[in-house]
Design an enzyme around this catalytic site. Structure first.
Site, mmCIF file in Angstrom:
data_model
loop_
_atom_site.group_PDB
_atom_site.id
_atom_site.type_symbol
_atom_site.label_atom_id
_atom_site.label_comp_id
_atom_site.label_asym_id
_atom_site.label_seq_id
_atom_site.Cartn_x
_atom_site.Cartn_y
_atom_site.Cartn_z
ATOM 1 N N THR A 193 2.733 32.571 53.766
ATOM 2 C CA THR A 193 3.477 33.819 53.997
ATOM 3 C C THR A 193 3.414 34.149 55.490
ATOM 4 O O THR A 193 2.415 33.870 56.153
ATOM 5 C CB THR A 193 2.938 34.986 53.137
ATOM 6 O OG1 THR A 193 1.694 35.439 53.668
ATOM 7 C CG2 THR A 193 2.779 34.592 51.677
ATOM 8 N N GLY A 194 4.512 34.691 56.009
ATOM 9 C CA GLY A 194 4.570 34.954 57.449
ATOM 10 C C GLY A 194 4.536 33.658 58.234
ATOM 11 O O GLY A 194 4.056 33.622 59.365
ATOM 12 N N LYS A 199 5.601 19.566 50.703
ATOM 13 C CA LYS A 199 6.568 20.668 50.716
ATOM 14 C C LYS A 199 5.872 21.955 51.135
ATOM 15 O O LYS A 199 4.873 22.340 50.527
ATOM 16 C CB LYS A 199 7.093 20.892 49.296
ATOM 17 C CG LYS A 199 8.483 20.409 49.046
ATOM 18 C CD LYS A 199 8.950 20.991 47.721
ATOM 19 C CE LYS A 199 9.582 19.895 46.883
ATOM 20 N NZ LYS A 199 10.105 20.426 45.624
ATOM 21 N N TYR A 230 -5.600 49.750 59.778
ATOM 22 C CA TYR A 230 -5.312 48.321 59.529
ATOM 23 C C TYR A 230 -6.548 47.649 58.923
ATOM 24 O O TYR A 230 -6.466 46.923 57.929
ATOM 25 C CB TYR A 230 -4.924 47.679 60.860
ATOM 26 C CG TYR A 230 -5.026 46.177 60.952
ATOM 27 C CD1 TYR A 230 -4.133 45.349 60.269
ATOM 28 C CD2 TYR A 230 -6.008 45.576 61.748
ATOM 29 C CE1 TYR A 230 -4.223 43.960 60.376
ATOM 30 C CE2 TYR A 230 -6.104 44.204 61.860
ATOM 31 C CZ TYR A 230 -5.209 43.399 61.175
ATOM 32 O OH TYR A 230 -5.306 42.019 61.289
ATOM 33 N N SER A 252 -7.063 48.303 55.287
ATOM 34 C CA SER A 252 -6.215 47.503 54.382
ATOM 35 C C SER A 252 -6.759 46.084 54.248
ATOM 36 O O SER A 252 -6.658 45.453 53.198
ATOM 37 C CB SER A 252 -4.768 47.487 54.885
ATOM 38 O OG SER A 252 -4.645 46.736 56.086
ATOM 39 N N LYS A 253 -7.372 45.568 55.318
ATOM 40 C CA LYS A 253 -7.944 44.215 55.273
ATOM 41 C C LYS A 253 -9.239 44.206 54.452
ATOM 42 O O LYS A 253 -9.545 43.231 53.761
ATOM 43 C CB LYS A 253 -8.202 43.699 56.691
ATOM 44 C CG LYS A 253 -6.922 43.374 57.463
ATOM 45 C CD LYS A 253 -6.184 42.203 56.820
ATOM 46 C CE LYS A 253 -5.043 41.689 57.663
ATOM 47 N NZ LYS A 253 -4.351 40.551 57.050
ATOM 48 N N GLY A 295 -9.848 34.609 64.388
ATOM 49 C CA GLY A 295 -10.195 34.739 65.805
ATOM 50 C C GLY A 295 -9.341 35.842 66.403
ATOM 51 O O GLY A 295 -8.546 36.486 65.703
HETATM 52 N N1 LIG Z 1 -3.718 37.824 65.976
HETATM 53 C C1 LIG Z 1 -4.971 38.195 65.819
HETATM 54 O O1 LIG Z 1 -5.721 38.393 66.795
HETATM 55 C C2 LIG Z 1 -5.534 38.384 64.439
HETATM 56 C C3 LIG Z 1 -6.884 38.772 64.313
HETATM 57 C C4 LIG Z 1 -7.408 38.964 63.044
HETATM 58 C C5 LIG Z 1 -6.620 38.739 61.933
HETATM 59 N N2 LIG Z 1 -5.313 38.349 62.080
HETATM 60 C C6 LIG Z 1 -4.525 38.125 60.871
HETATM 61 O O2 LIG Z 1 -3.874 36.874 60.959
HETATM 62 C C7 LIG Z 1 -2.624 36.906 60.256
HETATM 63 C C8 LIG Z 1 -1.507 36.407 61.136
HETATM 64 O O3 LIG Z 1 -1.459 37.226 62.284
HETATM 65 P P1 LIG Z 1 -0.525 36.907 63.549
HETATM 66 O O4 LIG Z 1 -1.316 37.251 64.745
HETATM 67 O O5 LIG Z 1 0.072 35.563 63.425
HETATM 68 O O6 LIG Z 1 0.609 38.023 63.345
HETATM 69 P P2 LIG Z 1 2.146 38.037 63.787
HETATM 70 O O7 LIG Z 1 2.410 37.075 64.874
HETATM 71 O O8 LIG Z 1 2.465 39.490 64.009
HETATM 72 O O9 LIG Z 1 2.874 37.542 62.464
HETATM 73 C C9 LIG Z 1 2.846 38.330 61.315
HETATM 74 C C10 LIG Z 1 3.717 37.690 60.269
HETATM 75 O O10 LIG Z 1 3.745 38.573 59.121
HETATM 76 C C11 LIG Z 1 5.087 38.817 58.786
HETATM 77 N N3 LIG Z 1 5.299 40.123 58.164
HETATM 78 C C12 LIG Z 1 5.022 41.339 58.687
HETATM 79 N N4 LIG Z 1 5.427 42.294 57.837
HETATM 80 C C13 LIG Z 1 5.976 41.664 56.757
HETATM 81 C C14 LIG Z 1 6.576 42.094 55.553
HETATM 82 N N5 LIG Z 1 6.758 43.390 55.273
HETATM 83 N N6 LIG Z 1 7.007 41.167 54.659
HETATM 84 C C15 LIG Z 1 6.871 39.842 54.932
HETATM 85 N N7 LIG Z 1 6.335 39.375 56.067
HETATM 86 C C16 LIG Z 1 5.886 40.269 56.966
HETATM 87 C C17 LIG Z 1 5.861 38.727 60.105
HETATM 88 O O11 LIG Z 1 7.228 38.528 59.835
HETATM 89 P P3 LIG Z 1 8.382 39.047 60.855
HETATM 90 O O12 LIG Z 1 8.554 37.942 61.849
HETATM 91 O O13 LIG Z 1 9.551 39.242 59.945
HETATM 92 O O14 LIG Z 1 7.885 40.321 61.468
HETATM 93 C C18 LIG Z 1 5.174 37.519 60.727
HETATM 94 O O15 LIG Z 1 5.704 36.339 60.181
HETATM 95 C C19 LIG Z 1 -2.465 38.351 59.793
HETATM 96 O O16 LIG Z 1 -2.906 38.457 58.463
HETATM 97 C C20 LIG Z 1 -3.384 39.135 60.708
HETATM 98 O O17 LIG Z 1 -3.828 40.343 60.122
HETATM 99 C C21 LIG Z 1 -4.761 38.174 63.307
#
Ligand SMILES: NC(=O)c1ccc[n+]([C@@H]2O[C@H](COP(=O)([O-])OP(=O)(O)OC[C@H]3O[C@@H](n4cnc5c(N)ncnc54)[C@H](OP(=O)(O)O)[C@@H]3O)[C@@H](O)[C@H]2O)c1
Length: 339
Positions: free
Chosen positions: A33-34, A54, A205, A208-209, A241
């Site tokens: 997802t995402g 796939k 946030y 929710s996590k 990370g």
């Molecule tokens: N980046 C960090 O430092 C960090 C740290 C701790 C945890 N995380 C976790 O790692 C995961 C990935 O983070 P990331 O940094 O890659 O985030 P990101 O670049 O913002 O990507 C988030 C993804 O979630 C999708 N999304 C958001 N709202 C949605 C919705 N309503 N329905 C379906 N898809 C939705 C976005 O789609 P759109 O392109 O359509 O917006 C995008 O594909 C997340 O779970 C985040 O909480 C990240």
């Protein structure tokens, strides 16, 4: 009285090599997802390099999904008949859509080996559909429904002789900062604002996590308790990370603040940030020690010192009463909206 022994913990590993330490992914079906952006997209890339048969890139926006798939093809990562990627529509802002999306998936696929619940909303501070915070809808309630609806297919795949079915749920280490005591006794608790505290948005946030982690532990315990599941289903909770795909959203200061944050927080690029998800989804170690990873409600892993390092969860994340309250409130909410 029979002696009780503490559950075995996974072996500590010193390194992890994506070239050598992954299981055979040929023939496997995976949902990310995402998968169209950030860590999700890099996860898809690594899984393609491992020749995953796939991959369904589950995303809400068709254009963004198809652009990502096109870029993967340009990189030469898509091999027709061997390693393919398809868009699957999924909007997590409405649990009804999440359920419909999972039902549609079950109609078109006969197996699901790995589900990576990666998509998340890190920024919305509004109250979304049905009077619930968008953060809780996207990060906890909809992934809960999506996964629950896919469970029959995951369980069917787990019956196969060499199965190694995994559910990978992305959290954030920020979960440990949620102010205590935490309550999930009513739906209103999902809308907690922390308005009197600094970094209130981050705490919402994180809340929710935390919910996602408690639900993951509930799911792993339930799956271990259910009979005739072959090798079982392993549920893994991952902190990726601090990754550059996360951006501070502050008008005017966005550029300088993000540049500074990269340096001060030691942020890594998404191609590094995806490695703990890859370890959880496809490492040989999780397959070889699956009973250890499934024991005691499952494990929480981080990116450091090496991807997939198991870390102890806080007392809040392992609070059984809080977990039961969360599941009861989530189920009641879903019933109330007709799911
Ligand atoms: N980046 C960090 O430092 C960090 C740290 C701790 C945890 N995380 C976790 O790692 C995961 C990935 O983070 P990331 O940094 O890659 O985030 P990101 O670049 O913002 O990507 C988030 C993804 O979630 C999708 N999304 C958001 N709202 C949605 C919705 N309503 N329905 C379906 N898809 C939705 C976005 O789609 P759109 O392109 O359509 O917006 C995008 O594909 C997340 O779970 C985040 O909480 C990240």
């Amino acid at each position: 009285m029979a002696p009780t022994s503490a559950p075995l913990k996974p072996t500590v590993h010193k390194s992890f090599d994506v070239e050598k330490d992954l299981v055979d992914m040929k023939g496997k079906v995976v949902i990310v997802t995402g998968g169209n952006a950030g860590i999700g997209l890099e996860t898809v890339k690594q899984l393609l390099r491992a020749k995953t048969r796939k991959i369904y890139l589950a995303a809400r926006n068709e254009t963004r999904a198809n652009e990502a798939i096109k870029a993967l093809a340009v990189e030469g990562l898509i091999v027709p008949g061997e390693a393919e990627v398809f868009w699957h529509k999924l909007d997590l802002s409405d649990p009804k859509e999440a359920k419909a999306s999972a039902e549609e998936f079950i109609q078109k696929e006969t197996r699901l080996d790995v589900l990576i619940n990666n998509a998340a909303d890190m920024y919305s501070l509004d109250i979304g559909k049905y009077g619930v915070s968008t953060l809780h809808l996207v990060n906890h309630i909809s992934p809960y429904v999506f996964t629950k609806t896919l469970l029959p297919l995951l369980k069917k795949t787990a019956q196969e002789p060499d199965s190694d079915v995994r559910i990978v749920n992305l959290t954030s280490m920020a979960y440990s900062q949620v102010p205590t005591p935490v309550s999930y006794k009513t739906v209103e608790d999902f809308n907690v604002k922390y308005s009197y505290r600094p970094f209130a948005g981050l705490l919402r946030y994180a809340n929710s996590k935390l919910a996602m982690m408690l639900w993951s532990r509930h799911l792993q315990s339930q799956l271990v308790a259910s009979e005739s599941l072959g090798n079982g289903i392993t549920v893994l909770i991952v902190h990726p990370g601090v990754v550059t795909s996360f951006r501070v959203k502050t008008p005017f200061l966005e550029g300088p603040i993000n540049a500074l944050a990269r340096v001060l927080l030691g942020m890594v690029e998404p191609n590094v940030g995806c490695l703990t998800s890859i370890f959880a989804a496809a490492s040989k170690q999780v397959r070889d020690e699956r009973e250890r990873y499934q024991a005691d409600g499952g494990v929480y892993m981080q990116d450091a010192p090496v991807p997939g390092t198991v870390k102890k969860m806080t007392a809040t994340a392992t609070d059984d009463q809080l977990k039961e309250d969360l599941i009861a409130t989530t189920e009641q909410f879903l019933k109330d909206i007709g799911l």
